[in-house]
Design an enzyme around this catalytic site. Structure first.
Site, PDB file in Angstrom:
ATOM      1  NE  ARG A  76      -2.192  18.271   5.775  1.00 53.47           N
ATOM      2  CZ  ARG A  76      -3.251  17.783   5.116  1.00 53.47           C
ATOM      3  NH1 ARG A  76      -3.617  16.546   5.296  1.00 53.47           N
ATOM      4  NH2 ARG A  76      -3.912  18.566   4.289  1.00 53.47           N
ATOM      5  N   GLY A 115      -5.825   9.547   5.733  1.00 49.10           N
ATOM      6  CA  GLY A 115      -4.756   9.385   6.726  1.00 49.10           C
ATOM      7  C   GLY A 115      -5.345   9.168   8.111  1.00 49.10           C
ATOM      8  CB  THR A 116      -8.095  10.962   9.855  1.00 44.92           C
ATOM      9  OG1 THR A 116      -7.483  12.210   9.582  1.00 44.92           O
ATOM     10  CG2 THR A 116      -8.747  10.981  11.227  1.00 44.92           C
ATOM     11  CB  THR A 136     -11.305  14.763   2.302  1.00 44.16           C
ATOM     12  OG1 THR A 136     -10.504  15.352   1.265  1.00 44.16           O
ATOM     13  CG2 THR A 136     -11.965  13.545   1.713  1.00 44.16           C
ATOM     14  CB  ILE A 137     -12.292  19.712  -0.150  1.00 46.69           C
ATOM     15  CG1 ILE A 137     -10.781  19.716  -0.352  1.00 46.69           C
ATOM     16  CG2 ILE A 137     -12.693  20.608   0.994  1.00 46.69           C
ATOM     17  CD1 ILE A 137     -10.272  21.038  -0.925  1.00 46.69           C
ATOM     18  CG  ASP A 138      -8.559  16.271  -1.774  1.00 49.98           C
ATOM     19  OD1 ASP A 138      -8.780  17.401  -2.254  1.00 49.98           O
ATOM     20  OD2 ASP A 138      -7.521  15.986  -1.154  1.00 49.98           O
ATOM     21  NE  ARG A 173      -5.211  37.657 -21.355  1.00 47.33           N
ATOM     22  CZ  ARG A 173      -5.109  38.600 -20.429  1.00 47.33           C
ATOM     23  NH1 ARG A 173      -5.829  38.527 -19.326  1.00 47.33           N
ATOM     24  NH2 ARG A 173      -4.289  39.616 -20.606  1.00 47.33           N
ATOM     25  CE1 TYR A 267      -3.807  24.659   2.071  1.00 42.47           C
ATOM     26  CE2 TYR A 267      -2.567  26.314   0.863  1.00 42.47           C
ATOM     27  CZ  TYR A 267      -2.629  25.085   1.490  1.00 42.47           C
ATOM     28  OH  TYR A 267      -1.539  24.270   1.517  1.00 42.47           O
ATOM     29  CD  GLN A 269      -9.850  24.434  -4.668  1.00 46.14           C
ATOM     30  OE1 GLN A 269     -10.204  23.503  -5.353  1.00 46.14           O
ATOM     31  NE2 GLN A 269      -8.581  24.794  -4.576  1.00 46.14           N
TER      32      GLN A 269
HETATM   33  O1  F6P Z   1      -7.617  18.602   2.244  1.00 41.72           O
HETATM   34  C1  F6P Z   1      -7.014  17.922   1.179  1.00 41.72           C
HETATM   35  C2  F6P Z   1      -6.072  18.837   0.510  1.00 41.72           C
HETATM   36  O2  F6P Z   1      -6.826  19.959   0.270  1.00 41.72           O
HETATM   37  C3  F6P Z   1      -5.403  18.417  -0.782  1.00 41.72           C
HETATM   38  O3  F6P Z   1      -6.151  18.541  -1.941  1.00 41.72           O
HETATM   39  C4  F6P Z   1      -4.208  19.297  -0.787  1.00 41.72           C
HETATM   40  O4  F6P Z   1      -3.216  18.826  -1.590  1.00 41.72           O
HETATM   41  C5  F6P Z   1      -3.806  19.280   0.635  1.00 41.72           C
HETATM   42  O5  F6P Z   1      -5.005  19.153   1.369  1.00 41.72           O
HETATM   43  C6  F6P Z   1      -2.984  20.441   1.061  1.00 41.72           C
HETATM   44  O6  F6P Z   1      -3.144  20.742   2.398  1.00 41.72           O
HETATM   45  P1  F6P Z   1      -2.021  21.197   3.426  1.00 41.72           P
HETATM   46  O7  F6P Z   1      -1.213  22.228   2.763  1.00 41.72           O
HETATM   47  O8  F6P Z   1      -2.803  21.671   4.582  1.00 41.72           O
HETATM   48  O9  F6P Z   1      -1.198  19.988   3.746  1.00 41.72           O
END
Ligand code: F6P
Length: 356
Positions: A76, A115-116, A136-138, A173, A267, A269
């Site tokens: 990052r 960001g990239t 991105t998964i997001d 539950r 993670y 995901q």
């Molecule tokens: O890849 C995006 C993401 O999965 C966000 O949903 C999550 O908050 C973040 O990355 C967390 O990633 P890291 O802990 O690697 O910074």
């Protein structure tokens, strides 16, 4: 004789399923169709700062299509972030420019999320040829309907919700499941829909927890004796001591007295093999990115619009986030079927948010 075009490729930001499929899509199209040379840069922008790379030959690409993670590594590292020590050493963007020249690159392919792409845009302003690929998964990269990685994450989260249904039912539950998404609730919305979540809580829509509690209590009165609450990680208290799931589960149990448990998917995901749809999307993006380079058409990001890959100037998307709006068709349909979003219609109808 004209020199072969030489491209660099990097993966930056959080990893996601499909990165290797995209690397392969870029490199194979570049080598096989256009006779280009491809350098794989290590660990995102860090590899350009440290000049660490390998040549990606066809043999290095064998067998990576189905692999999770990224064979190039990621980080990052944000080269344009101000140095706090005020050092007078050569700046990171300067180093990147110097190494880009020394490596003889004609273009840099930046595979990453918001960001990239912001960094890629800044580098293009500094004179580098760049092409972006959204991952991105997001699913919150602005300007594209889908980023690869998202489909795999939704599959994983949906499977988890399916499994939570049976255990929640056995014990009668409420189970709160937290999925990823700091600023955007796309995974919660899609997996929540696919998994039949009773409540879906996302950061874009204002949440009144008393509404959620009332809704769950009503379900209990109607002999629906278990419930699934899907919450995006961005729905968390201001003082971030608890996860969103803990925070929401505690408030539900305090208000309803119903037995409540929480699960944070985390993670899982982001790991593992990409779904077939992500493999295809990543490959299409990779291949389309190379076509741009072959035409010397730089400063663009490839996007998906109505199932077609459309290149757009990175400038148009840099610094923006694509968020869920209150009038999104899935939100509307889910509400029609009685899904609770915890709100009274106080969300936004504008799907752009500026990146922090
Ligand atoms: O890849 C995006 C993401 O999965 C966000 O949903 C999550 O908050 C973040 O990355 C967390 O990633 P890291 O802990 O690697 O910074």
């Amino acid at each position: 004789m004209t020199r072969k075009q030489r491209i660099g490729i990097l993966t930056a930001g959080g990893d996601c399923p499909g990165l290797n499929a995209a690397i392969r899509g870029v490199a194979k199209t570049a080598i096989v169709r256009h006779g280009m040379e491809v350098y794989g840069i290590s660990d995102g922008f860090l590899g350009l700062i440290n000049k660490e790379f390998i040549e990606l030959t066809e043999s290095k690409l064998s067998g990576i299509l189905t692999l999770g993670g990224t064979i190039l590594g990621t980080s990052r590292v944000k080269p344009f972030k101000k140095e706090s020590n005020g050092s007078r050493t050569i700046s990171k963007p300067e180093l990147i420019k110097e190494h880009y020249e020394q490596m003889g690159l004609d273009c840099l392919v930046c595979i990453g999320g918001n960001g990239t792409q912001k960094t890629a845009y800044r580098l293009s302003q500094e004179g580098l040829n760049v092409v972006g690929i959204p991952k991105t998964i997001d699913n919150d990269v602005y300007g594209t309907e889908k980023s690869f990685g998202f489909d795999s994450a939704v599959n994983i989260a949906t499977e988890a919700i399916d499994r939570l249904h049976s255990t929640a039912n056995s014990h009668k539950r409420i189970i709160v499941i937290e999925v990823m998404g700091h600023n955007a609730g796309w995974i919660a919305l899609y997996a929540g829909m696919a998994g039949g979540g009773d409540v879906i809580l996302i950061p874009e829509l204002e949440i009144d927890i008393d509404n959620v509690a009332m809704y769950l209590q009503e379900r209990a009165y109607k002999n629906k004796d278990y419930s699934i609450v899907v919450v995006a990680e961005g729905v968390s208290p201001k003082r971030k001591k608890k996860s969103a799931a803990e925070y929401i589960a505690k408030m539900i149990s305090e208000r309803t007295g119903l037995e409540t448990r929480e699960t944070v998917l985390g993670y899982v995901q982001r790991g593992g093999t990409p779904s077939p749809m992500d493999r295809i999307l990543a490959t299409r993006y990779g291949s389309a990115a190379v076509e741009l380079i072959a035409n010397n058409d730089y400063g663009k990001i490839v996007t998906l619009r109505s199932e077609i890959i459309v290149p757009v100037p990175i400038e148009e998307i840099a610094g923006k986030l694509k968020v869920v709006t209150e009038d999104h068709p899935l939100v509307k349909k889910a509400k029609w079927m009685g899904t609770c979003f915890g709100c009274n219609g106080s969300g936004s109808n504008n799907n752009v948010q500026m990146q922090k």
